[in-house]
Design a protein around this motif. Structure first.
Motif, PDB file in Angstrom:
ATOM      1  N   ASN A  30       6.554   6.766   0.109  1.00 11.27           N
ATOM      2  CA  ASN A  30       6.720   7.639  -1.175  1.00 11.27           C
ATOM      3  C   ASN A  30       5.824   8.944  -1.144  1.00 11.27           C
ATOM      4  N   LEU A  31       4.713   8.608  -0.725  1.00 13.93           N
ATOM      5  CA  LEU A  31       3.351   9.749  -0.586  1.00 13.93           C
ATOM      6  C   LEU A  31       3.989  10.914   0.155  1.00 13.93           C
ATOM      7  N   PHE A  32       4.406  10.235   1.470  1.00 15.11           N
ATOM      8  CA  PHE A  32       4.691  11.146   2.455  1.00 15.11           C
ATOM      9  C   PHE A  32       6.034  11.880   2.141  1.00 15.11           C
ATOM     10  N   LYS A  33       7.078  11.219   1.974  1.00 15.59           N
ATOM     11  CA  LYS A  33       8.307  11.791   1.283  1.00 15.59           C
ATOM     12  C   LYS A  33       8.190  12.710   0.074  1.00 15.59           C
ATOM     13  N   THR A  34       7.535  12.275  -0.774  1.00 18.79           N
ATOM     14  CA  THR A  34       7.589  13.063  -1.933  1.00 18.79           C
ATOM     15  C   THR A  34       6.749  14.656  -1.792  1.00 18.79           C
ATOM     16  N   ALA A  35       5.676  14.430  -1.054  1.00 18.31           N
ATOM     17  CA  ALA A  35       4.837  15.514  -0.576  1.00 18.31           C
ATOM     18  C   ALA A  35       5.517  16.528   0.190  1.00 18.31           C
ATOM     19  N   VAL A 178      -3.116  16.497   3.157  1.00 21.08           N
ATOM     20  CA  VAL A 178      -2.123  15.454   3.067  1.00 21.08           C
ATOM     21  C   VAL A 178      -1.787  14.657   4.664  1.00 21.08           C
ATOM     22  N   GLY A 179      -1.748  15.460   5.658  1.00 20.59           N
ATOM     23  CA  GLY A 179      -1.874  14.540   6.947  1.00 20.59           C
ATOM     24  C   GLY A 179      -2.666  13.528   7.160  1.00 20.59           C
ATOM     25  N   ILE A 180      -4.096  13.791   6.659  1.00 20.29           N
ATOM     26  CA  ILE A 180      -5.162  12.950   6.858  1.00 20.29           C
ATOM     27  C   ILE A 180      -4.960  11.567   5.905  1.00 20.29           C
ATOM     28  N   MET A 181      -4.385  12.157   4.742  1.00 21.27           N
ATOM     29  CA  MET A 181      -4.250  11.060   3.725  1.00 21.27           C
ATOM     30  C   MET A 181      -3.148  10.023   4.056  1.00 21.27           C
ATOM     31  N   VAL A 182      -2.185  10.318   4.710  1.00 14.15           N
ATOM     32  CA  VAL A 182      -1.161   9.467   5.098  1.00 14.15           C
ATOM     33  C   VAL A 182      -1.731   8.513   6.471  1.00 14.15           C
ATOM     34  N   VAL A 183      -2.319   9.337   7.205  1.00 20.78           N
ATOM     35  CA  VAL A 183      -2.906   8.342   8.192  1.00 20.78           C
ATOM     36  C   VAL A 183      -3.792   7.405   7.904  1.00 20.78           C
ATOM     37  N   ALA A 184      -4.727   7.871   6.772  1.00 16.49           N
ATOM     38  CA  ALA A 184      -5.664   6.856   6.318  1.00 16.49           C
ATOM     39  C   ALA A 184      -5.197   5.595   5.528  1.00 16.49           C
ATOM     40  N   VAL A 185      -3.971   5.869   4.720  1.00 12.93           N
ATOM     41  CA  VAL A 185      -3.243   4.822   3.904  1.00 12.93           C
ATOM     42  C   VAL A 185      -2.577   3.999   5.045  1.00 12.93           C
ATOM     43  N   ALA A 186      -1.949   4.481   6.178  1.00 12.75           N
ATOM     44  CA  ALA A 186      -1.273   3.602   7.208  1.00 12.75           C
ATOM     45  C   ALA A 186      -2.343   2.716   8.112  1.00 12.75           C
ATOM     46  N   ALA A 187      -3.689   3.347   8.184  1.00 14.74           N
ATOM     47  CA  ALA A 187      -4.616   2.621   8.769  1.00 14.74           C
ATOM     48  C   ALA A 187      -4.957   1.383   7.924  1.00 14.74           C
ATOM     49  N   ALA A 188      -4.985   1.683   6.466  1.00  9.64           N
ATOM     50  CA  ALA A 188      -5.587   0.751   5.596  1.00  9.64           C
ATOM     51  C   ALA A 188      -4.436  -0.484   5.607  1.00  9.64           C
ATOM     52  N   GLY A 189      -3.187  -0.181   5.746  1.00 11.38           N
ATOM     53  CA  GLY A 189      -2.133  -0.967   5.578  1.00 11.38           C
ATOM     54  C   GLY A 189      -2.132  -2.000   6.915  1.00 11.38           C
ATOM     55  N   THR A 190      -2.685  -1.246   8.096  1.00 11.48           N
ATOM     56  CA  THR A 190      -2.916  -2.065   9.531  1.00 11.48           C
ATOM     57  C   THR A 190      -3.752  -3.124   9.230  1.00 11.48           C
TER      58      THR A 190
END
Length: 289
Positions: A30-35, A178-190
Motif C-alpha cells: 500500500n505504500l508503493f501503490k498509494t505513492a 520513495v524507491g529506497i523506502m520500499v526496498v528497505a521495507v521489503a528487506a525488513a520483511g525478508t
C-alpha cells in the motif's frame, strides 16, 4: 483462561515472524501503490496525451488486482507441495527484486515500468496470501487458531491504513527516496521471514494399492451378493425374471442351455445295430437248433 493467556503465543517464534512478514508485506504494497497513484494524480508522473491520469489510475488498479484472479489457485497448490516457510522466504526475496526495479522506475520517472512493478507486487501478494492461512494450523493449536487469525486480519488492515497514510505523505518528496523506502521495507520483511519455523510439506495419506483394490472389491461384492445368491437357484431365478417380464441373458442360458453344455449320453450299441441293420444289409441269422 484470561486474554493474556490466549495471547502468549503471539510473541513466540510460532507466530511473531509470520505476523511481522505479513504486516510488512501489506504495508509495503500500500505504500508503493498509494505513492504511485498520488504521483500520477497530482505530480504529473507519466503524463502523456494518449492515456490521461484518471485512466492510468484505473489501469493501475486493474493490474494490482488481476494477479489475485489469475494466480490464487496456483498459490494454493504451491503451498501444499513445498515447505511453507521456504516458500515464504522465496516470495519475500521476489519482493526485493520487484521493489529494486520499482526504485529504478522512480529514479527514471517511468510510469510503464512502475505499473509493471505494481502488477508484479500483486502477483507476489497473491503467492503469499493463501500461504499465510495454510501455515497457521501448522504453527498454532486449535485453541490458538481463532485468535491467531484475528491478529493476522487486524494487523493486515492496520498495515493497509498505515501504508496509505505514509504513501500519501511521501509522494511529494523526491521519487528516488520513495524507491529506497520500499526496498528497505521489503528487506525488513525478508529478514522476518528468515525466523519462520520450517514446515515440511505434508503428503496426503493414501491406502496401499492392495487395500484400495480390496476396498473397492468389497463394495462390489456386497452389491452383487443378492444377485449371486439368487442365481445359485437357477429355476427360481428364471421364474422370477420371466414373471417380471424382463430379458436377462442368463435366463435363456439356464432355461435352454446350449448343446455343448448338455450331458451327452452314450447310446446302446444293440439299439444302434437294430436301427440300421437294413441299411447296412445285414441279415439276421437264425439260431441253431
Amino acid at each position: 483462561m484470561s486474554l493474556k493467556d490466549n495471547l502468549n503465543f503471539s510473541t513466540s517464534r510460532r507466530f511473531a515472524p509470520l505476523f511481522g512478514t505479513q504486516f510488512l508485506g501489506a504495508f509495503n504494497d500500500n505504500l508503493f501503490k498509494t505513492a504511485l497513484f498520488v504521483m500520477i494524480s497530482f505530480y504529473g508522473l507519466g503524463h502523456n496525451d494518449f492515456l490521461p491520469a484518471s485512466q492510468m489510475l484505473n489501469l493501475g488498479a486493474l493490474l494490482f488486482i488481476l494477479p489475485y484472479f489469475l494466480f490464487s489457485a496456483i498459490s494454493g497448490q504451491l503451498s501444499t507441495k513445498f515447505d511453507k516457510a521456504k516458500l515464504a522466504r522465496a516470495v519475500k526475496l521476489l519482493e526485493i527484486v520487484v521493489m529494486a526495479a520499482a526504485a529504478f522506475g522512480f529514479y527514471i520517472q517511468s510510469a510503464p515500468l512502475l505499473l509493471f512493478c505494481l502488477f508484479c507486487m500483486g502477483a507476489q501478494s497473491t503467492l503469499f496470501g493463501p500461504l499465510k492461512y495454510a501455515i497457521l494450523p501448522d504453527y498454532l493449536n486449535d485453541k490458538e487458531l481463532i485468535m491467531g487469525n484475528s491478529l493476522i486480519e487486524s494487523g493486515t488492515f492496520l498495515a493497509i491504513l498505515f501504508g496509505q497514510i505514509l504513501g500519501t505523505a511521501v509522494a511529494g518528496i523526491p521519487p528516488h527516496i520513495v524507491g529506497i523506502m520500499v526496498v528497505a521495507v521489503a528487506a525488513a520483511g525478508t529478514v522476518t521471514s528468515l525466523f519462520m519455523a520450517s514446515v515440511p510439506r505434508q503428503r496426503p495419506r493414501r491406502p496401499p494399492r492392495t487395500q484400495h483394490r480390496q476396498r473397492h472389491l468389497g463394495a462390489a461384492e456386497r452389491n452383487l451378493r443378492p444377485t449371486r445368491t439368487l442365481r445359485r437357484h437357477h429355476r427360481h431365478f428364471v421364474v422370477l425374471v420371466r414373471r417380471l417380464g424382463l430379458h436377462h441373458p442368463t435366463a435363456h442360458i439356464h432355461a435352454n442351455p446350449p448343446r455343448r453344455q448338455r450331458q451327452r449320453v452314450q447310446p446302446d450299441a444293440g439299439a444302434v445295430f437294430r436301427r440300421h441293420r437294413r441299411r447296412l444289409g445285414v441279415v439276421r441269422q437264425s439260431q441253431p437248433p
